[in-house]
Design a protein around this motif. Structure first.
Motif, PDB file in Angstrom:
ATOM      1  N   HIS A  37       0.870  -1.197   0.000  1.00 29.95           N
ATOM      2  CA  HIS A  37       0.000   0.000   0.000  1.00 29.95           C
ATOM      3  C   HIS A  37       0.894   1.231   0.000  1.00 29.95           C
ATOM      4  O   HIS A  37       1.480   1.586   1.030  1.00 29.95           O
ATOM      5  CB  HIS A  37      -0.903  -0.019   1.241  1.00 29.95           C
ATOM      6  CG  HIS A  37      -1.841   1.154   1.355  1.00 29.95           C
ATOM      7  ND1 HIS A  37      -3.147   1.017   1.825  1.00 29.95           N
ATOM      8  CD2 HIS A  37      -1.684   2.488   1.099  1.00 29.95           C
ATOM      9  CE1 HIS A  37      -3.731   2.219   1.840  1.00 29.95           C
ATOM     10  NE2 HIS A  37      -2.856   3.130   1.414  1.00 29.95           N
ATOM     11  N   HIS A  97       1.449   5.381  -1.940  1.00 33.91           N
ATOM     12  CA  HIS A  97       1.075   6.465  -2.854  1.00 33.91           C
ATOM     13  C   HIS A  97       2.406   7.089  -3.290  1.00 33.91           C
ATOM     14  O   HIS A  97       2.693   8.244  -2.987  1.00 33.91           O
ATOM     15  CB  HIS A  97       0.218   7.504  -2.138  1.00 33.91           C
ATOM     16  CG  HIS A  97      -0.983   6.953  -1.418  1.00 33.91           C
ATOM     17  ND1 HIS A  97      -2.260   7.147  -1.869  1.00 33.91           N
ATOM     18  CD2 HIS A  97      -1.104   6.220  -0.274  1.00 33.91           C
ATOM     19  CE1 HIS A  97      -3.127   6.566  -1.027  1.00 33.91           C
ATOM     20  NE2 HIS A  97      -2.445   5.995  -0.050  1.00 33.91           N
ATOM     21  N   LYS A 157      -0.527   3.532  -5.956  1.00 34.95           N
ATOM     22  CA  LYS A 157      -1.878   4.008  -6.242  1.00 34.95           C
ATOM     23  C   LYS A 157      -1.833   5.327  -6.995  1.00 34.95           C
ATOM     24  O   LYS A 157      -0.912   6.128  -6.790  1.00 34.95           O
ATOM     25  CB  LYS A 157      -2.638   4.254  -4.932  1.00 34.95           C
ATOM     26  CG  LYS A 157      -2.750   3.021  -4.056  1.00 34.95           C
ATOM     27  CD  LYS A 157      -3.458   3.355  -2.748  1.00 34.95           C
ATOM     28  CE  LYS A 157      -3.314   2.256  -1.722  1.00 34.95           C
ATOM     29  NZ  LYS A 157      -3.951   0.992  -2.057  1.00 34.95           N
ATOM     30  N   HIS A 163      -9.602   1.947   1.379  1.00 38.37           N
ATOM     31  CA  HIS A 163      -9.160   2.665   2.577  1.00 38.37           C
ATOM     32  C   HIS A 163     -10.426   2.756   3.431  1.00 38.37           C
ATOM     33  O   HIS A 163     -11.379   3.439   3.040  1.00 38.37           O
ATOM     34  CB  HIS A 163      -8.734   4.086   2.238  1.00 38.37           C
ATOM     35  CG  HIS A 163      -7.422   4.224   1.534  1.00 38.37           C
ATOM     36  ND1 HIS A 163      -7.222   3.817   0.245  1.00 38.37           N
ATOM     37  CD2 HIS A 163      -6.248   4.748   1.965  1.00 38.37           C
ATOM     38  CE1 HIS A 163      -5.965   4.093  -0.097  1.00 38.37           C
ATOM     39  NE2 HIS A 163      -5.352   4.665   0.923  1.00 38.37           N
ATOM     40  N   HIS A 165      -6.020   0.388   6.733  1.00 41.84           N
ATOM     41  CA  HIS A 165      -6.123   1.284   7.905  1.00 41.84           C
ATOM     42  C   HIS A 165      -6.865   0.541   9.024  1.00 41.84           C
ATOM     43  O   HIS A 165      -6.272   0.140   9.987  1.00 41.84           O
ATOM     44  CB  HIS A 165      -6.838   2.622   7.620  1.00 41.84           C
ATOM     45  CG  HIS A 165      -6.063   3.583   6.792  1.00 41.84           C
ATOM     46  ND1 HIS A 165      -4.956   4.237   7.252  1.00 41.84           N
ATOM     47  CD2 HIS A 165      -6.251   4.024   5.519  1.00 41.84           C
ATOM     48  CE1 HIS A 165      -4.488   5.036   6.306  1.00 41.84           C
ATOM     49  NE2 HIS A 165      -5.246   4.924   5.233  1.00 41.84           N
ATOM     50  N   ASP A 212       2.083   2.839   3.450  1.00 45.10           N
ATOM     51  CA  ASP A 212       1.145   3.907   3.068  1.00 45.10           C
ATOM     52  C   ASP A 212       1.938   5.139   2.612  1.00 45.10           C
ATOM     53  O   ASP A 212       1.441   6.263   2.695  1.00 45.10           O
ATOM     54  CB  ASP A 212       0.209   4.264   4.237  1.00 45.10           C
ATOM     55  CG  ASP A 212      -0.987   5.104   3.808  1.00 45.10           C
ATOM     56  OD1 ASP A 212      -1.258   5.188   2.593  1.00 45.10           O
ATOM     57  OD2 ASP A 212      -1.647   5.687   4.691  1.00 45.10           O
TER      58      ASP A 212
HETATM   59 FE    FE Z   1      -3.297   5.116   1.612  1.00 45.50          FE
END
Ligand code: FE
Ligand code: NIG
Length: 405
Positions: free
Chosen positions: A70, A72, A139, A240, A263, A315
Protein backbone atom coordinates in the motif's frame (compact mmCIF):
# COMPACT_ATOMS: atom_id res chain seq x y z
CA UNK A 1 18.14 -33.42 -11.97
CA UNK A 2 17.01 -32.27 -15.43
CA UNK A 3 19.49 -30.82 -17.88
CA UNK A 4 18.92 -27.11 -18.29
CA UNK A 5 20.64 -24.15 -19.84
CA UNK A 6 19.47 -21.77 -17.13
CA UNK A 7 22.16 -20.89 -14.60
CA UNK A 8 21.97 -22.70 -11.24
CA UNK A 9 22.92 -20.63 -8.21
CA UNK A 10 23.30 -21.75 -4.62
CA UNK A 11 22.98 -19.98 -1.26
CA UNK A 12 24.04 -22.04 1.76
CA UNK A 13 24.14 -21.98 5.57
CA UNK A 14 21.16 -19.66 5.83
CA UNK A 15 19.00 -18.65 8.74
CA UNK A 16 15.79 -18.69 6.73
CA UNK A 17 12.46 -16.96 7.20
CA UNK A 18 10.47 -18.34 4.26
CA UNK A 19 7.43 -16.04 4.53
CA UNK A 20 5.69 -18.31 7.04
CA UNK A 21 8.22 -19.52 9.61
CA UNK A 22 11.81 -19.31 10.72
CA UNK A 23 13.64 -22.58 10.17
CA UNK A 24 15.60 -23.95 13.10
CA UNK A 25 18.24 -25.72 10.98
CA UNK A 26 20.74 -24.10 8.61
CA UNK A 27 19.12 -24.01 5.18
CA UNK A 28 20.12 -23.91 1.52
CA UNK A 29 18.36 -22.38 -1.49
CA UNK A 30 18.97 -23.32 -5.13
CA UNK A 31 17.85 -20.94 -7.86
CA UNK A 32 17.44 -21.93 -11.51
CA UNK A 33 17.17 -18.90 -13.76
CA UNK A 34 14.51 -16.66 -12.24
CA UNK A 35 12.87 -19.34 -10.06
CA UNK A 36 13.61 -21.05 -6.80
CA UNK A 37 14.37 -24.68 -7.69
CA UNK A 38 14.94 -26.17 -4.23
CA UNK A 39 14.80 -25.16 -0.58
CA UNK A 40 15.80 -27.42 2.27
CA UNK A 41 18.10 -28.09 5.18
CA UNK A 42 21.84 -28.14 4.47
CA UNK A 43 21.87 -31.81 5.44
CA UNK A 44 19.55 -32.60 2.49
CA UNK A 45 21.39 -30.56 -0.15
CA UNK A 46 22.18 -32.97 -3.01
CA UNK A 47 25.71 -33.52 -4.22
CA UNK A 48 24.43 -32.84 -7.74
CA UNK A 49 23.34 -29.34 -6.73
CA UNK A 50 26.59 -28.82 -4.82
CA UNK A 51 28.61 -29.82 -7.87
CA UNK A 52 26.70 -27.97 -10.57
CA UNK A 53 25.52 -24.74 -8.95
CA UNK A 54 27.50 -21.54 -8.65
CA UNK A 55 27.85 -20.75 -4.92
CA UNK A 56 26.74 -17.18 -4.44
CA UNK A 57 26.91 -16.75 -0.67
CA UNK A 58 27.26 -18.75 2.50
CA UNK A 59 25.68 -17.63 5.76
CA UNK A 60 23.36 -14.79 6.68
CA UNK A 61 19.68 -14.26 7.28
CA UNK A 62 17.45 -14.75 4.24
CA UNK A 63 13.89 -13.51 3.87
CA UNK A 64 11.57 -13.22 0.87
CA UNK A 65 11.90 -9.91 -0.94
CA UNK A 66 9.73 -7.53 1.07
CA UNK A 67 6.37 -6.41 -0.32
CA UNK A 68 5.02 -2.92 0.31
CA UNK A 69 1.36 -3.55 -0.53
CA UNK A 70 0.00 0.00 0.00
CA UNK A 71 1.79 3.12 -1.22
CA UNK A 72 1.07 6.47 -2.85
CA UNK A 73 4.62 6.66 -4.19
CA UNK A 74 3.89 8.87 -7.22
CA UNK A 75 3.00 12.47 -6.36
CA UNK A 76 4.00 16.06 -6.99
CA UNK A 77 5.11 18.64 -4.43
CA UNK A 78 5.44 18.12 -0.71
CA UNK A 79 3.39 18.78 2.42
CA UNK A 80 6.05 19.96 4.86
CA UNK A 81 3.93 23.02 5.70
CA UNK A 82 1.02 20.83 6.67
CA UNK A 83 3.27 18.78 8.94
CA UNK A 84 4.04 21.99 10.81
CA UNK A 85 0.34 22.92 11.02
CA UNK A 86 -0.53 19.54 12.48
CA UNK A 87 2.16 19.99 15.12
CA UNK A 88 0.38 23.18 16.09
CA UNK A 89 -2.84 21.24 16.62
CA UNK A 90 -4.73 21.52 13.29
CA UNK A 91 -6.25 18.12 12.48
CA UNK A 92 -5.80 16.09 9.28
CA UNK A 93 -9.56 16.36 8.65
CA UNK A 94 -9.54 20.17 9.20
CA UNK A 95 -6.64 20.59 6.80
CA UNK A 96 -8.55 18.53 4.21
CA UNK A 97 -11.74 20.53 4.79
CA UNK A 98 -9.79 23.75 4.14
CA UNK A 99 -8.66 22.53 0.72
CA UNK A 100 -5.24 21.37 1.85
CA UNK A 101 -4.16 17.81 2.50
CA UNK A 102 -4.80 15.46 -0.41
CA UNK A 103 -6.06 18.36 -2.58
CA UNK A 104 -2.82 20.30 -2.24
CA UNK A 105 -0.95 17.25 -3.55
CA UNK A 106 -3.54 16.98 -6.34
CA UNK A 107 -2.67 20.50 -7.52
CA UNK A 108 1.05 19.75 -7.55
CA UNK A 109 0.55 16.38 -9.24
CA UNK A 110 -1.68 17.77 -11.99
CA UNK A 111 0.91 20.47 -12.68
CA UNK A 112 3.76 17.95 -12.96
CA UNK A 113 4.79 16.16 -16.16
CA UNK A 114 5.19 12.40 -16.35
CA UNK A 115 8.96 12.91 -16.40
CA UNK A 116 8.83 15.06 -13.23
CA UNK A 117 6.67 12.53 -11.42
CA UNK A 118 8.87 9.67 -12.50
CA UNK A 119 12.01 11.45 -11.30
CA UNK A 120 10.62 12.34 -7.88
CA UNK A 121 9.13 8.87 -7.32
CA UNK A 122 12.44 7.27 -8.30
CA UNK A 123 14.18 8.61 -5.18
CA UNK A 124 11.51 7.13 -2.93
CA UNK A 125 11.57 3.86 -4.84
CA UNK A 126 15.35 3.71 -4.41
CA UNK A 127 14.90 4.04 -0.65
CA UNK A 128 12.39 1.19 -0.59
CA UNK A 129 14.55 -1.08 -2.75
CA UNK A 130 17.55 -0.39 -0.50
CA UNK A 131 15.33 -1.51 2.37
CA UNK A 132 14.73 -4.92 0.75
CA UNK A 133 11.51 -4.26 -1.16
CA UNK A 134 11.07 -6.30 -4.38
CA UNK A 135 7.33 -5.76 -4.91
CA UNK A 136 5.40 -2.55 -4.43
CA UNK A 137 1.88 -1.36 -5.00
CA UNK A 138 1.46 2.19 -6.30
CA UNK A 139 -1.88 4.01 -6.24
CA UNK A 140 -3.09 6.91 -8.32
CA UNK A 141 -5.43 9.30 -6.52
CA UNK A 142 -3.68 12.66 -6.81
CA UNK A 143 -4.93 13.35 -10.34
CA UNK A 144 -8.72 13.23 -9.97
CA UNK A 145 -9.26 13.87 -13.69
CA UNK A 146 -9.27 11.06 -16.23
CA UNK A 147 -6.05 12.27 -17.82
CA UNK A 148 -4.20 12.93 -14.58
CA UNK A 149 -5.20 9.63 -12.99
CA UNK A 150 -4.04 7.76 -16.11
CA UNK A 151 -0.87 9.85 -16.11
CA UNK A 152 -0.06 8.67 -12.58
CA UNK A 153 -0.68 5.05 -13.52
CA UNK A 154 1.54 5.39 -16.59
CA UNK A 155 4.32 6.73 -14.36
CA UNK A 156 3.94 3.69 -12.10
CA UNK A 157 4.16 1.37 -15.13
CA UNK A 158 7.23 3.24 -16.34
CA UNK A 159 8.92 2.83 -12.95
CA UNK A 160 8.34 -0.91 -13.29
CA UNK A 161 10.03 -0.97 -16.70
CA UNK A 162 13.01 0.96 -15.42
CA UNK A 163 13.67 -0.79 -12.10
CA UNK A 164 14.28 -4.27 -10.72
CA UNK A 165 11.00 -4.32 -8.82
CA UNK A 166 7.52 -5.75 -9.42
CA UNK A 167 4.90 -2.97 -9.39
CA UNK A 168 1.15 -3.43 -8.99
CA UNK A 169 -0.90 -0.38 -9.88
CA UNK A 170 -4.17 0.65 -8.26
CA UNK A 171 -6.62 3.23 -9.59
CA UNK A 172 -7.73 5.43 -6.68
CA UNK A 173 -9.92 7.98 -8.47
CA UNK A 174 -12.22 7.92 -5.42
CA UNK A 175 -9.56 9.44 -3.14
CA UNK A 176 -10.96 12.96 -2.74
CA UNK A 177 -13.61 15.12 -4.35
CA UNK A 178 -12.05 17.52 -6.85
CA UNK A 179 -13.04 21.15 -6.05
CA UNK A 180 -14.90 21.52 -9.35
CA UNK A 181 -17.30 18.74 -8.20
CA UNK A 182 -18.15 20.17 -4.77
CA UNK A 183 -21.85 19.53 -4.21
CA UNK A 184 -21.88 17.00 -7.06
CA UNK A 185 -20.03 14.03 -5.63
CA UNK A 186 -22.28 11.60 -7.49
CA UNK A 187 -21.35 13.21 -10.79
CA UNK A 188 -17.67 12.68 -9.94
CA UNK A 189 -18.43 9.04 -9.11
CA UNK A 190 -20.08 8.82 -12.56
CA UNK A 191 -16.82 10.02 -14.08
CA UNK A 192 -14.87 7.37 -12.16
CA UNK A 193 -17.28 4.59 -13.15
CA UNK A 194 -17.98 5.62 -16.75
CA UNK A 195 -14.60 6.95 -17.83
CA UNK A 196 -11.68 6.40 -15.45
CA UNK A 197 -12.22 2.72 -14.77
CA UNK A 198 -13.07 1.77 -18.38
CA UNK A 199 -10.05 3.70 -19.73
CA UNK A 200 -7.64 2.34 -17.11
CA UNK A 201 -8.90 -1.18 -17.81
CA UNK A 202 -8.79 -0.82 -21.59
CA UNK A 203 -5.26 0.57 -21.51
CA UNK A 204 -4.06 -2.10 -19.08
CA UNK A 205 -2.95 0.55 -16.61
CA UNK A 206 -4.62 -0.67 -13.42
CA UNK A 207 -4.34 -3.98 -11.60
CA UNK A 208 -6.97 -3.02 -8.98
CA UNK A 209 -9.37 -0.25 -7.95
CA UNK A 210 -9.37 1.42 -4.53
CA UNK A 211 -11.65 3.89 -2.71
CA UNK A 212 -11.38 6.17 0.34
CA UNK A 213 -14.53 5.30 2.26
CA UNK A 214 -14.77 8.05 4.86
CA UNK A 215 -16.66 11.19 5.85
CA UNK A 216 -13.93 13.25 4.14
CA UNK A 217 -13.86 10.75 1.26
CA UNK A 218 -16.75 8.82 -0.30
CA UNK A 219 -19.93 7.29 1.13
CA UNK A 220 -20.75 3.60 1.25
CA UNK A 221 -23.20 4.00 -1.64
CA UNK A 222 -20.63 5.83 -3.75
CA UNK A 223 -17.92 3.27 -2.97
CA UNK A 224 -20.28 0.46 -3.91
CA UNK A 225 -20.86 2.03 -7.32
CA UNK A 226 -17.10 2.19 -7.85
CA UNK A 227 -16.75 -1.47 -6.84
CA UNK A 228 -19.51 -2.48 -9.26
CA UNK A 229 -17.81 -0.66 -12.13
CA UNK A 230 -14.47 -2.26 -11.22
CA UNK A 231 -16.08 -5.68 -11.17
CA UNK A 232 -17.67 -5.09 -14.58
CA UNK A 233 -14.19 -4.44 -15.93
CA UNK A 234 -12.67 -7.48 -14.25
CA UNK A 235 -10.61 -5.49 -11.75
CA UNK A 236 -10.30 -6.57 -8.09
CA UNK A 237 -11.05 -3.96 -5.43
CA UNK A 238 -9.48 -2.62 -2.23
CA UNK A 239 -10.57 0.02 0.27
CA UNK A 240 -9.16 2.67 2.58
CA UNK A 241 -11.71 2.01 5.29
CA UNK A 242 -12.45 2.62 8.94
CA UNK A 243 -9.48 5.01 9.26
CA UNK A 244 -11.19 7.93 11.02
CA UNK A 245 -14.67 6.50 11.65
CA UNK A 246 -16.70 3.33 11.19
CA UNK A 247 -18.80 3.57 8.03
CA UNK A 248 -18.77 -0.15 7.27
CA UNK A 249 -16.43 0.21 4.30
CA UNK A 250 -14.51 -2.95 5.13
CA UNK A 251 -17.66 -5.09 5.22
CA UNK A 252 -18.77 -3.54 1.92
CA UNK A 253 -15.35 -4.29 0.45
CA UNK A 254 -15.61 -7.87 1.69
CA UNK A 255 -18.96 -8.23 -0.10
CA UNK A 256 -17.05 -7.46 -3.30
CA UNK A 257 -14.31 -10.00 -2.40
CA UNK A 258 -11.85 -7.17 -1.89
CA UNK A 259 -8.18 -8.07 -1.86
CA UNK A 260 -7.74 -5.93 1.25
CA UNK A 261 -9.25 -3.35 3.57
CA UNK A 262 -6.60 -0.92 4.78
CA UNK A 263 -6.12 1.28 7.91
CA UNK A 264 -9.12 -0.27 9.79
CA UNK A 265 -8.53 1.35 13.17
CA UNK A 266 -12.33 1.66 13.63
CA UNK A 267 -13.22 -1.80 12.29
CA UNK A 268 -15.85 -3.65 14.36
CA UNK A 269 -16.48 -7.37 14.86
CA UNK A 270 -19.08 -7.58 12.08
CA UNK A 271 -16.51 -6.12 9.69
CA UNK A 272 -13.83 -8.54 10.86
CA UNK A 273 -16.23 -11.46 10.37
CA UNK A 274 -17.14 -10.29 6.86
CA UNK A 275 -13.46 -9.99 5.95
CA UNK A 276 -12.71 -13.44 7.32
CA UNK A 277 -15.50 -14.99 5.23
CA UNK A 278 -14.36 -13.23 2.06
CA UNK A 279 -10.64 -13.86 2.61
CA UNK A 280 -9.99 -10.11 2.54
CA UNK A 281 -6.61 -9.13 3.97
CA UNK A 282 -6.43 -6.55 6.78
CA UNK A 283 -3.63 -4.13 5.85
CA UNK A 284 -2.25 -2.22 8.83
CA UNK A 285 -0.65 1.17 8.18
CA UNK A 286 1.19 2.10 11.36
CA UNK A 287 2.99 4.99 9.65
CA UNK A 288 -0.31 6.87 9.18
CA UNK A 289 -1.41 6.02 12.73
CA UNK A 290 1.91 7.36 14.02
CA UNK A 291 2.02 10.48 11.86
CA UNK A 292 -1.57 11.47 12.66
CA UNK A 293 -0.95 10.65 16.33
CA UNK A 294 -4.03 8.42 16.33
CA UNK A 295 -4.96 6.64 19.52
CA UNK A 296 -7.43 4.03 18.32
CA UNK A 297 -5.65 0.76 17.58
CA UNK A 298 -6.97 -1.72 14.95
CA UNK A 299 -8.79 -4.74 16.46
CA UNK A 300 -5.80 -7.07 16.34
CA UNK A 301 -7.21 -9.70 18.69
CA UNK A 302 -10.41 -9.99 16.67
CA UNK A 303 -8.42 -10.28 13.44
CA UNK A 304 -6.44 -13.12 15.00
CA UNK A 305 -9.53 -14.77 16.43
CA UNK A 306 -11.27 -14.83 13.03
CA UNK A 307 -8.09 -15.77 11.16
CA UNK A 308 -7.98 -12.67 8.97
CA UNK A 309 -4.57 -12.44 7.25
CA UNK A 310 -2.76 -9.31 8.42
CA UNK A 311 -0.48 -7.32 6.11
CA UNK A 312 1.69 -4.33 7.02
CA UNK A 313 2.60 -1.50 4.62
CA UNK A 314 4.10 1.99 4.60
CA UNK A 315 1.14 3.91 3.07
CA UNK A 316 4.06 6.06 1.86
CA UNK A 317 2.50 9.40 0.82
CA UNK A 318 3.27 13.10 1.28
CA UNK A 319 0.70 13.72 4.02
CA UNK A 320 -0.52 11.06 6.40
CA UNK A 321 2.53 8.80 6.16
CA UNK A 322 5.60 10.46 4.68
CA UNK A 323 7.68 7.40 5.50
CA UNK A 324 9.41 5.29 2.88
CA UNK A 325 10.99 2.57 4.98
CA UNK A 326 9.09 -0.70 5.21
CA UNK A 327 11.34 -2.24 7.88
CA UNK A 328 10.46 0.67 10.18
CA UNK A 329 6.80 -0.35 9.74
CA UNK A 330 7.69 -3.80 11.09
CA UNK A 331 8.88 -2.17 14.27
CA UNK A 332 5.89 0.18 14.46
CA UNK A 333 3.37 -2.62 13.84
CA UNK A 334 4.83 -4.37 16.89
CA UNK A 335 5.31 -1.37 19.19
CA UNK A 336 2.09 0.48 18.29
CA UNK A 337 -0.29 -2.39 17.41
CA UNK A 338 1.26 -5.26 19.38
CA UNK A 339 1.77 -7.60 16.45
CA UNK A 340 4.35 -10.26 17.21
CA UNK A 341 7.58 -9.80 15.23
CA UNK A 342 6.75 -13.00 13.31
CA UNK A 343 3.28 -11.69 12.43
CA UNK A 344 4.83 -8.44 11.26
CA UNK A 345 7.29 -10.32 9.03
CA UNK A 346 4.44 -12.39 7.54
CA UNK A 347 2.66 -9.08 7.01
CA UNK A 348 5.32 -7.79 4.59
CA UNK A 349 5.74 -11.13 2.79
CA UNK A 350 3.09 -13.84 2.51
CA UNK A 351 0.08 -11.74 3.52
CA UNK A 352 1.22 -8.65 1.62
CA UNK A 353 1.39 -10.79 -1.52
CA UNK A 354 -2.18 -11.87 -0.95
CA UNK A 355 -3.25 -8.24 -0.48
CA UNK A 356 -2.01 -7.69 -4.04
CA UNK A 357 -3.62 -10.80 -5.52
CA UNK A 358 -0.14 -12.36 -5.82
CA UNK A 359 -0.56 -15.09 -3.23
CA UNK A 360 0.72 -17.76 -5.59
CA UNK A 361 3.81 -16.04 -6.86
CA UNK A 362 5.36 -13.70 -4.30
CA UNK A 363 6.19 -13.41 -0.63
CA UNK A 364 7.45 -16.96 -0.09
CA UNK A 365 10.72 -18.81 -0.41
CA UNK A 366 9.53 -22.17 -1.71
CA UNK A 367 10.35 -24.24 -4.78
CA UNK A 368 8.65 -22.87 -7.89
CA UNK A 369 8.39 -19.27 -6.62
CA UNK A 370 10.02 -16.33 -8.34
CA UNK A 371 13.48 -15.93 -6.80
CA UNK A 372 12.93 -12.61 -5.03
CA UNK A 373 14.75 -12.58 -1.71
CA UNK A 374 17.06 -10.63 0.57
CA UNK A 375 20.10 -11.42 2.65
CA UNK A 376 20.52 -9.40 5.81
CA UNK A 377 23.42 -8.71 8.09
CA UNK A 378 21.88 -9.83 11.38
CA UNK A 379 21.56 -12.93 13.51
CA UNK A 380 17.81 -13.51 13.42
CA UNK A 381 15.11 -12.39 10.97
CA UNK A 382 13.20 -11.09 13.99
CA UNK A 383 15.78 -8.29 14.26
CA UNK A 384 14.15 -6.76 11.19
CA UNK A 385 11.27 -5.88 13.53
CA UNK A 386 13.07 -5.44 16.83
CA UNK A 387 15.79 -3.07 15.59
CA UNK A 388 15.50 0.00 13.39
CA UNK A 389 18.74 0.20 11.45
CA UNK A 390 19.08 1.10 7.78
CA UNK A 391 21.96 -0.44 5.86
CA UNK A 392 21.61 -4.06 6.92
CA UNK A 393 20.67 -5.33 3.46
CA UNK A 394 23.61 -7.39 2.16
CA UNK A 395 22.07 -8.66 -1.03
CA UNK A 396 18.79 -8.22 -2.81
CA UNK A 397 17.90 -10.80 -5.45
CA UNK A 398 15.19 -9.92 -7.97
CA UNK A 399 13.92 -12.67 -10.30
CA UNK A 400 17.09 -14.65 -9.64
CA UNK A 401 19.45 -11.75 -10.30
CA UNK A 402 21.42 -10.07 -7.50
CA UNK A 403 20.65 -6.35 -7.76
CA UNK A 404 22.20 -4.99 -4.58
CA UNK A 405 25.35 -6.20 -2.89
FE1 FE B 1 -3.30 5.12 1.61
O1 NIG C 1 -3.86 6.29 2.95
N1 NIG C 1 -6.60 7.93 3.67
C1 NIG C 1 -6.48 8.44 2.59
N2 NIG C 1 -5.44 8.49 1.79
C2 NIG C 1 -4.08 8.45 2.18
C3 NIG C 1 -3.63 9.80 2.55
C4 NIG C 1 -3.00 10.46 1.46
C5 NIG C 1 -2.58 11.85 1.81
O2 NIG C 1 -2.73 12.37 2.94
O3 NIG C 1 -2.09 12.46 0.85
C6 NIG C 1 -3.82 7.46 3.27
O4 NIG C 1 -3.58 7.80 4.44
Amino acid sequence: MQATNKPLRLWTDLTLFDGVRIHAQPMAVVVEGERIAWVGPMSALSSAHQASAERVRAGGVMTPGLIDCHTHLVFGGDRADEFAQRLEGVSYADIAANGGGILSTVKATCAASEDDLCASAQGRLNALMADGVTTIEIKSGYGLTVNDELKMLRVARRLAEQNPVHIRTTLLGAHALPPEYVGQADAYVDLICNEMIPRAAAEGLADAVDVFCEGIGFSITQCERVFQAAQQHGLPVKAHAEQLSNLGGSALAARYQALSADHIEWLDEAGVEAMAKAGTVATLLPGAFFTLRDTRVPPIDLLRQYGVPIAVATDGNPGSSPIFQLTLMLNMACTLFRLTPLEALQGVTKHAARALGMADHAGLITAGQTADFCLWNMRSPLELASTVQPGRLQQRVFSGVPTHG
